[in-house]
Design a protein around this motif. Sequence first.
Motif, PDB file in Angstrom:
ATOM      1  N   GLY A   6       0.813  -1.221   0.000  1.00 40.18           N
ATOM      2  CA  GLY A   6       0.000   0.000   0.000  1.00 40.18           C
ATOM      3  C   GLY A   6       0.839   1.260   0.000  1.00 40.18           C
ATOM      4  O   GLY A   6       0.448   2.287   0.535  1.00 40.18           O
ATOM      5  N   GLY A   7       2.041   1.170  -0.583  1.00 35.88           N
ATOM      6  CA  GLY A   7       2.931   2.325  -0.653  1.00 35.88           C
ATOM      7  C   GLY A   7       3.769   2.535   0.594  1.00 35.88           C
ATOM      8  O   GLY A   7       4.535   3.490   0.681  1.00 35.88           O
ATOM      9  N   ILE A   8       3.680   1.647   1.567  1.00 34.10           N
ATOM     10  CA  ILE A   8       4.422   1.760   2.815  1.00 34.10           C
ATOM     11  C   ILE A   8       5.569   0.754   2.812  1.00 34.10           C
ATOM     12  O   ILE A   8       5.368  -0.426   2.541  1.00 34.10           O
ATOM     13  CB  ILE A   8       3.501   1.501   4.039  1.00 34.10           C
ATOM     14  CG1 ILE A   8       2.274   2.420   4.023  1.00 34.10           C
ATOM     15  CG2 ILE A   8       4.278   1.620   5.346  1.00 34.10           C
ATOM     16  CD1 ILE A   8       2.582   3.893   4.133  1.00 34.10           C
ATOM     17  N   TYR A   9       6.766   1.213   3.133  1.00 32.94           N
ATOM     18  CA  TYR A   9       7.949   0.355   3.147  1.00 32.94           C
ATOM     19  C   TYR A   9       8.343  -0.090   4.555  1.00 32.94           C
ATOM     20  O   TYR A   9       8.925  -1.141   4.733  1.00 32.94           O
ATOM     21  CB  TYR A   9       9.142   1.061   2.498  1.00 32.94           C
ATOM     22  CG  TYR A   9       8.987   1.212   1.005  1.00 32.94           C
ATOM     23  CD1 TYR A   9       9.430   0.217   0.152  1.00 32.94           C
ATOM     24  CD2 TYR A   9       8.385   2.330   0.456  1.00 32.94           C
ATOM     25  CE1 TYR A   9       9.277   0.338  -1.225  1.00 32.94           C
ATOM     26  CE2 TYR A   9       8.231   2.459  -0.908  1.00 32.94           C
ATOM     27  CZ  TYR A   9       8.679   1.461  -1.743  1.00 32.94           C
ATOM     28  OH  TYR A   9       8.520   1.586  -3.097  1.00 32.94           O
ATOM     29  N   ASN A  10       8.069   0.719   5.564  1.00 32.34           N
ATOM     30  CA  ASN A  10       8.456   0.406   6.939  1.00 32.34           C
ATOM     31  C   ASN A  10       7.496  -0.621   7.516  1.00 32.34           C
ATOM     32  O   ASN A  10       6.295  -0.373   7.635  1.00 32.34           O
ATOM     33  CB  ASN A  10       8.445   1.677   7.785  1.00 32.34           C
ATOM     34  CG  ASN A  10       8.963   1.453   9.186  1.00 32.34           C
ATOM     35  OD1 ASN A  10       8.832   0.368   9.759  1.00 32.34           O
ATOM     36  ND2 ASN A  10       9.552   2.491   9.754  1.00 32.34           N
ATOM     37  N   ILE A  11       8.034  -1.782   7.920  1.00 33.84           N
ATOM     38  CA  ILE A  11       7.182  -2.874   8.405  1.00 33.84           C
ATOM     39  C   ILE A  11       6.343  -2.465   9.622  1.00 33.84           C
ATOM     40  O   ILE A  11       5.244  -2.957   9.818  1.00 33.84           O
ATOM     41  CB  ILE A  11       8.027  -4.130   8.700  1.00 33.84           C
ATOM     42  CG1 ILE A  11       7.122  -5.348   8.837  1.00 33.84           C
ATOM     43  CG2 ILE A  11       8.899  -3.938   9.928  1.00 33.84           C
ATOM     44  CD1 ILE A  11       7.851  -6.671   8.820  1.00 33.84           C
ATOM     45  N   HIS A  12       6.862  -1.540  10.412  1.00 40.13           N
ATOM     46  CA  HIS A  12       6.122  -1.077  11.597  1.00 40.13           C
ATOM     47  C   HIS A  12       4.887  -0.263  11.223  1.00 40.13           C
ATOM     48  O   HIS A  12       3.978  -0.127  12.029  1.00 40.13           O
ATOM     49  CB  HIS A  12       7.026  -0.249  12.505  1.00 40.13           C
ATOM     50  CG  HIS A  12       8.124  -1.049  13.135  1.00 40.13           C
ATOM     51  ND1 HIS A  12       7.897  -2.016  14.082  1.00 40.13           N
ATOM     52  CD2 HIS A  12       9.456  -1.030  12.929  1.00 40.13           C
ATOM     53  CE1 HIS A  12       9.044  -2.556  14.438  1.00 40.13           C
ATOM     54  NE2 HIS A  12      10.003  -1.985  13.750  1.00 40.13           N
ATOM     55  N   ASP A  13       4.885   0.292  10.027  1.00 38.15           N
ATOM     56  CA  ASP A  13       3.779   1.152   9.609  1.00 38.15           C
ATOM     57  C   ASP A  13       2.748   0.445   8.739  1.00 38.15           C
ATOM     58  O   ASP A  13       1.741   1.038   8.379  1.00 38.15           O
ATOM     59  CB  ASP A  13       4.326   2.370   8.857  1.00 38.15           C
ATOM     60  CG  ASP A  13       5.178   3.252   9.746  1.00 38.15           C
ATOM     61  OD1 ASP A  13       4.955   3.257  10.972  1.00 38.15           O
ATOM     62  OD2 ASP A  13       6.083   3.925   9.210  1.00 38.15           O
ATOM     63  N   ILE A  14       3.008  -0.812   8.389  1.00 38.60           N
ATOM     64  CA  ILE A  14       2.065  -1.542   7.548  1.00 38.60           C
ATOM     65  C   ILE A  14       0.900  -2.010   8.410  1.00 38.60           C
ATOM     66  O   ILE A  14       1.087  -2.658   9.431  1.00 38.60           O
ATOM     67  CB  ILE A  14       2.748  -2.732   6.849  1.00 38.60           C
ATOM     68  CG1 ILE A  14       3.819  -2.207   5.891  1.00 38.60           C
ATOM     69  CG2 ILE A  14       1.714  -3.574   6.097  1.00 38.60           C
ATOM     70  CD1 ILE A  14       4.676  -3.293   5.278  1.00 38.60           C
ATOM     71  N   SER A  15      -0.280  -1.662   7.993  1.00 41.75           N
ATOM     72  CA  SER A  15      -1.476  -1.994   8.761  1.00 41.75           C
ATOM     73  C   SER A  15      -2.480  -2.726   7.877  1.00 41.75           C
ATOM     74  O   SER A  15      -2.247  -2.942   6.687  1.00 41.75           O
ATOM     75  CB  SER A  15      -2.111  -0.709   9.303  1.00 41.75           C
ATOM     76  OG  SER A  15      -2.663   0.035   8.220  1.00 41.75           O
ATOM     77  N   ARG A  16      -3.591  -3.051   8.478  1.00 41.34           N
ATOM     78  CA  ARG A  16      -4.668  -3.697   7.717  1.00 41.34           C
ATOM     79  C   ARG A  16      -5.122  -2.800   6.568  1.00 41.34           C
ATOM     80  O   ARG A  16      -5.454  -3.288   5.487  1.00 41.34           O
ATOM     81  CB  ARG A  16      -5.844  -3.985   8.652  1.00 41.34           C
ATOM     82  CG  ARG A  16      -5.488  -4.955   9.735  1.00 41.34           C
ATOM     83  CD  ARG A  16      -6.582  -5.043  10.782  1.00 41.34           C
ATOM     84  NE  ARG A  16      -7.020  -6.423  10.807  1.00 41.34           N
ATOM     85  CZ  ARG A  16      -8.266  -6.809  10.823  1.00 41.34           C
ATOM     86  NH1 ARG A  16      -9.231  -5.938  10.867  1.00 41.34           N
ATOM     87  NH2 ARG A  16      -8.557  -8.083  10.829  1.00 41.34           N
TER      88      ARG A  16
END
Length: 79
Positions: A6-16
């Motif tokens: 979803g355009g997010i690279y940081n694993i901590h910021d990946i959400s549902r």
Amino acid sequence: MALSIGGIYNIHDISREQFKKEAKNIGLGSKLAIKRFDNMVSNFEGALRESAEQLRKQGFEGVEDIAAQILQKGGMHLQ
């Protein structure tokens, strides 16, 4: 190699929500994406620890420490 969800690279910021967004981008249903996300989140730690144990039994040293570092710095979190 970088991978975004979803355009997010940081694993901590990946959400549902990012999984839902990425599912739509690639033509998958959001229910399927959320099911996969929930499955990965709930099984990640166990799979990592099991893999570390198998590697330890094969003679690889330090795998428990590597697994602990992955869980501390990476891992997957419900958001």
